[in-house]
Design a protein around this motif. Structure first.
Motif, PDB file in Angstrom:
ATOM      1  N   ASP A   1       0.829  -1.202   0.000  1.00  0.00           N
ATOM      2  CA  ASP A   1       0.000   0.000   0.000  1.00  0.00           C
ATOM      3  C   ASP A   1       0.866   1.255   0.000  1.00  0.00           C
ATOM      4  O   ASP A   1       0.602   2.213  -0.738  1.00  0.00           O
ATOM      5  CB  ASP A   1      -0.926  -0.010   1.214  1.00  0.00           C
ATOM      6  N   LEU A   2       1.924   1.241   0.808  1.00  0.00           N
ATOM      7  CA  LEU A   2       2.815   2.396   0.866  1.00  0.00           C
ATOM      8  C   LEU A   2       3.557   2.584  -0.453  1.00  0.00           C
ATOM      9  O   LEU A   2       3.706   3.708  -0.944  1.00  0.00           O
ATOM     10  CB  LEU A   2       3.800   2.222   2.020  1.00  0.00           C
ATOM     11  N   VAL A   3       4.020   1.493  -1.058  1.00  0.00           N
ATOM     12  CA  VAL A   3       4.692   1.582  -2.356  1.00  0.00           C
ATOM     13  C   VAL A   3       3.746   2.171  -3.403  1.00  0.00           C
ATOM     14  O   VAL A   3       4.138   3.014  -4.223  1.00  0.00           O
ATOM     15  CB  VAL A   3       5.205   0.198  -2.797  1.00  0.00           C
ATOM     16  N   GLY A   4       2.483   1.746  -3.380  1.00  0.00           N
ATOM     17  CA  GLY A   4       1.518   2.290  -4.329  1.00  0.00           C
ATOM     18  C   GLY A   4       1.325   3.784  -4.163  1.00  0.00           C
ATOM     19  O   GLY A   4       1.247   4.532  -5.147  1.00  0.00           O
ATOM     20  N   ARG A   5       1.256   4.246  -2.928  1.00  0.00           N
ATOM     21  CA  ARG A   5       1.106   5.682  -2.675  1.00  0.00           C
ATOM     22  C   ARG A   5       2.340   6.454  -3.146  1.00  0.00           C
ATOM     23  O   ARG A   5       2.226   7.529  -3.745  1.00  0.00           O
ATOM     24  CB  ARG A   5       0.867   5.922  -1.185  1.00  0.00           C
ATOM     25  N   LEU A   6       3.511   5.902  -2.877  1.00  0.00           N
ATOM     26  CA  LEU A   6       4.732   6.568  -3.323  1.00  0.00           C
ATOM     27  C   LEU A   6       4.839   6.579  -4.847  1.00  0.00           C
ATOM     28  O   LEU A   6       5.291   7.568  -5.441  1.00  0.00           O
ATOM     29  CB  LEU A   6       5.952   5.877  -2.715  1.00  0.00           C
ATOM     30  N   TRP A   7       4.419   5.498  -5.485  1.00  0.00           N
ATOM     31  CA  TRP A   7       4.483   5.445  -6.945  1.00  0.00           C
ATOM     32  C   TRP A   7       3.645   6.558  -7.560  1.00  0.00           C
ATOM     33  O   TRP A   7       4.056   7.202  -8.530  1.00  0.00           O
ATOM     34  CB  TRP A   7       4.015   4.081  -7.436  1.00  0.00           C
ATOM     35  N   ARG A   8       2.486   6.844  -6.989  1.00  0.00           N
ATOM     36  CA  ARG A   8       1.671   7.933  -7.516  1.00  0.00           C
ATOM     37  C   ARG A   8       2.373   9.276  -7.346  1.00  0.00           C
ATOM     38  O   ARG A   8       2.252  10.166  -8.193  1.00  0.00           O
ATOM     39  CB  ARG A   8       0.297   7.914  -6.839  1.00  0.00           C
ATOM     40  N   THR A   9       3.124   9.421  -6.261  1.00  0.00           N
ATOM     41  CA  THR A   9       3.905  10.642  -6.067  1.00  0.00           C
ATOM     42  C   THR A   9       4.999  10.755  -7.126  1.00  0.00           C
ATOM     43  O   THR A   9       5.223  11.830  -7.700  1.00  0.00           O
ATOM     44  CB  THR A   9       4.527  10.647  -4.656  1.00  0.00           C
ATOM     45  N   TYR A  10       5.685   9.652  -7.412  1.00  0.00           N
ATOM     46  CA  TYR A  10       6.739   9.678  -8.429  1.00  0.00           C
ATOM     47  C   TYR A  10       6.155   9.875  -9.830  1.00  0.00           C
ATOM     48  O   TYR A  10       6.758  10.555 -10.668  1.00  0.00           O
ATOM     49  CB  TYR A  10       7.555   8.386  -8.379  1.00  0.00           C
ATOM     50  N   ARG A  11       4.998   9.275 -10.085  1.00  0.00           N
ATOM     51  CA  ARG A  11       4.361   9.473 -11.390  1.00  0.00           C
ATOM     52  C   ARG A  11       4.047  10.947 -11.612  1.00  0.00           C
ATOM     53  O   ARG A  11       4.220  11.474 -12.714  1.00  0.00           O
ATOM     54  CB  ARG A  11       3.067   8.658 -11.477  1.00  0.00           C
ATOM     55  N   ALA A  12       3.584  11.614 -10.546  1.00  0.00           N
ATOM     56  CA  ALA A  12       3.279  13.038 -10.666  1.00  0.00           C
ATOM     57  C   ALA A  12       4.527  13.850 -10.973  1.00  0.00           C
ATOM     58  O   ALA A  12       4.440  14.946 -11.535  1.00  0.00           O
ATOM     59  CB  ALA A  12       2.631  13.548  -9.377  1.00  0.00           C
ATOM     60  N   ALA A  13       5.702  13.308 -10.610  1.00  0.00           N
ATOM     61  CA  ALA A  13       6.974  13.985 -10.888  1.00  0.00           C
ATOM     62  C   ALA A  13       7.574  13.538 -12.218  1.00  0.00           C
ATOM     63  O   ALA A  13       8.697  13.924 -12.542  1.00  0.00           O
ATOM     64  CB  ALA A  13       7.963  13.717  -9.759  1.00  0.00           C
ATOM     65  N   GLY A  14       6.849  12.712 -12.971  1.00  0.00           N
ATOM     66  CA  GLY A  14       7.301  12.333 -14.305  1.00  0.00           C
ATOM     67  C   GLY A  14       7.895  10.950 -14.435  1.00  0.00           C
ATOM     68  O   GLY A  14       8.405  10.598 -15.510  1.00  0.00           O
ATOM     69  N   ALA A  15       7.847  10.124 -13.392  1.00  0.00           N
ATOM     70  CA  ALA A  15       8.444   8.788 -13.467  1.00  0.00           C
ATOM     71  C   ALA A  15       7.683   7.914 -14.460  1.00  0.00           C
ATOM     72  O   ALA A  15       6.456   7.912 -14.496  1.00  0.00           O
ATOM     73  CB  ALA A  15       8.461   8.130 -12.097  1.00  0.00           C
ATOM     74  N   GLU A  16       8.446   7.162 -15.249  1.00  0.00           N
ATOM     75  CA  GLU A  16       7.868   6.237 -16.225  1.00  0.00           C
ATOM     76  C   GLU A  16       7.966   4.788 -15.771  1.00  0.00           C
ATOM     77  O   GLU A  16       7.222   3.931 -16.255  1.00  0.00           O
ATOM     78  CB  GLU A  16       8.602   6.380 -17.562  1.00  0.00           C
ATOM     79  N   ALA A  17       8.909   4.506 -14.871  1.00  0.00           N
ATOM     80  CA  ALA A  17       9.146   3.129 -14.452  1.00  0.00           C
ATOM     81  C   ALA A  17       9.452   3.088 -12.964  1.00  0.00           C
ATOM     82  O   ALA A  17       9.938   4.059 -12.379  1.00  0.00           O
ATOM     83  CB  ALA A  17      10.304   2.516 -15.241  1.00  0.00           C
ATOM     84  N   LEU A  18       9.152   1.938 -12.367  1.00  0.00           N
ATOM     85  CA  LEU A  18       9.422   1.706 -10.953  1.00  0.00           C
ATOM     86  C   LEU A  18      10.105   0.359 -10.796  1.00  0.00           C
ATOM     87  O   LEU A  18       9.654  -0.644 -11.354  1.00  0.00           O
ATOM     88  CB  LEU A  18       8.116   1.707 -10.151  1.00  0.00           C
ATOM     89  N   VAL A  19      11.193   0.337 -10.040  1.00  0.00           N
ATOM     90  CA  VAL A  19      11.824  -0.909  -9.607  1.00  0.00           C
ATOM     91  C   VAL A  19      11.691  -0.954  -8.096  1.00  0.00           C
ATOM     92  O   VAL A  19      12.101  -0.016  -7.403  1.00  0.00           O
ATOM     93  CB  VAL A  19      13.307  -0.983 -10.010  1.00  0.00           C
ATOM     94  N   VAL A  20      11.102  -2.028  -7.578  1.00  0.00           N
ATOM     95  CA  VAL A  20      10.914  -2.145  -6.138  1.00  0.00           C
ATOM     96  C   VAL A  20      11.397  -3.511  -5.669  1.00  0.00           C
ATOM     97  O   VAL A  20      11.100  -4.530  -6.285  1.00  0.00           O
ATOM     98  CB  VAL A  20       9.436  -1.910  -5.732  1.00  0.00           C
ATOM     99  N   ARG A  21      12.201  -3.507  -4.608  1.00  0.00           N
ATOM    100  CA  ARG A  21      12.634  -4.745  -3.961  1.00  0.00           C
ATOM    101  C   ARG A  21      11.776  -4.927  -2.720  1.00  0.00           C
ATOM    102  O   ARG A  21      11.640  -4.017  -1.902  1.00  0.00           O
ATOM    103  CB  ARG A  21      14.103  -4.630  -3.554  1.00  0.00           C
TER     104      ARG A  21
END
Length: 380
Positions: free
Chosen positions: A250-270
């Protein structure tokens, strides 16, 4: 401020002043008995290339930290300890992002001779000069400070507690930023992009491979964010000692939306997963971003070598590394536990793809993962 007021304590200052080690000491020991969480801002700022209007990523890191802090506070933590260097004026960005959540800043410092000795182990030449100049800038700050010169970290942490427990809460001067702004980043940030989840038994090399894969994306000029789920999940709130897989997802999903708003196209998560349900939790949290799950695997001999290397202090020095400093008997137990965890993952069928890492160096593993990711169907 009392321990009954949900808040953020942010430790800052120049590099090598002791911010990270003191923040971890606060979380792991000095604040024992208080519901608390910990995050290092460096773990939230790995999203490159930086936006043109936020080249130091100060705004991005402030928003991401606010997402993590709110998540832990909502889960029962009364205090979130943050370690992170602040650029000029970034404290105002932090207060704005946190909105209604009180934040207290503590500056750690050291006398120049002691600080120079520490910095020389990390920097040289012009970098050393810039770091010392930055320390002099910090010494002119009016933020409350604790001196770490020749003081054991346990005592530094105690002094921080004494200092901040007596401070009034500090809020943003203006109206609080809406929670949706930090969590979702707007409707356009909720979908799109793509994500790769790396999982595997402890010691198999997921952190090294995940970061290496993100670096490859940055080198190609692709805006990519990297997250280590374990580094997001440090909490000692009531009835829990860390976030479970669903909470981390859930936290990763929330952070991903924050990064998407900053222009992120891809996410790598361990991340640590144990069951098919754990994997589905990440798919649900990242809905709209097609997720590929890769599991790394290693044989007993390779795990033994890698656990021993981590025990010797090789590799990245990450907070909460349970393998660092283990004696030989503890290493054997760690390898046995890793093999048991690996068998559990095998039985659960975790992973869309499995990469056998025996005989491969980290660069080879990254190359295989990069090739697998490149071959995924569009939108998958």
């Amino acid at each position: 401020m009392t321990d009954e007021t949900p808040a953020v304590w942010w430790l800052t200052g120049p590099p090598c002043a002791g911010g990270s080690v003191t923040a971890w000491e606060l979380f792991s020991s000095a604040l024992a008995g208080r519901p608390r969480a910990f995050v290092d801002v460096d773990q939230l700022g790995m999203c490159y290339p930086a936006p043109e209007d936020d080249d130091a990523r100060a705004s991005l890191k402030a928003r991401a930290t606010a997402v993590v802090a709110r998540h832990h506070l909502d889960a029962g933590a009364g205090l979130v300890v943050v370690s992170g260097v602040l650029d000029d004026g970034a404290d105002a960005l932090v207060r704005e992002a946190l909105g209604e959540v009180p934040v207290l800043f503590c500056r750690l410092r050291a006398e120049e001779g002691a600080l120079r000795s520490r910095l020389e182990q990390r920097y040289g030449g012009d970098d050393l000069g810039r770091a010392l100049a930055d320390a002099r800038r910090w010494d002119a700050s009016d933020l409350p400070a604790v001196d770490t010169t020749a003081v054991p970290v346990e005592e530094v942490a105690r002094r921080v507690v004494d200092l901040l427990d007596g401070q009034p809460p500090q809020l943003a001067d203006g109206p609080a930023a809406p929670v949706e702004q930090d969590d979702d980043g707007g409707a356009d940030a909720r979908g799109g992009g793509r994500a790769l989840l790396l999982c595997g038994a402890p010691g198999v090399g997921t952190s090294t491979a995940g970061f290496g894969l993100a670096v490859r994306s940055w080198q190609r000029g692709e805006t990519c964010a990297y997250l280590d789920g374990r580094q997001l999940s440090f909490t000692a709130a009531p009835d829990t000692v860390s976030l479970d897989a669903r909470g981390t997802a859930d936290l990763v999903g929330r952070l991903w939306r924050t990064y998407r708003a900053a222009g992120a196209e891809a996410l790598v998560v361990r991340a640590d997963v144990s069951t098919a349900d754990d994997v589905e939790a990440f798919r649900d949290a990242l809905a709209g971003a097609p997720l590929r799950v890769a599991r790394l695997r290693a044989g007993e001999e390779a795990l033994r070598e890698r656990v021993a290397a981590r025990a010797r202090g090789e590799g990245a020095n990450l907070a909460g590394d349970a393998l660092r400093g283990l004696d030989e008997a503890a290493q054997r137990r760690a390898v046995a536990a890793a093999l048991e965890r690996q068998a559990q993952l095998e039985q659960a069928g975790a992973g869309d793809v499995v990469v056998d890492t025996d005989g491969l160096d980290p660069g080879d593993v990254v190359a295989q993962l990069e090739a697998l990711d490149a071959r995924r169907p569009r939108g998958a």
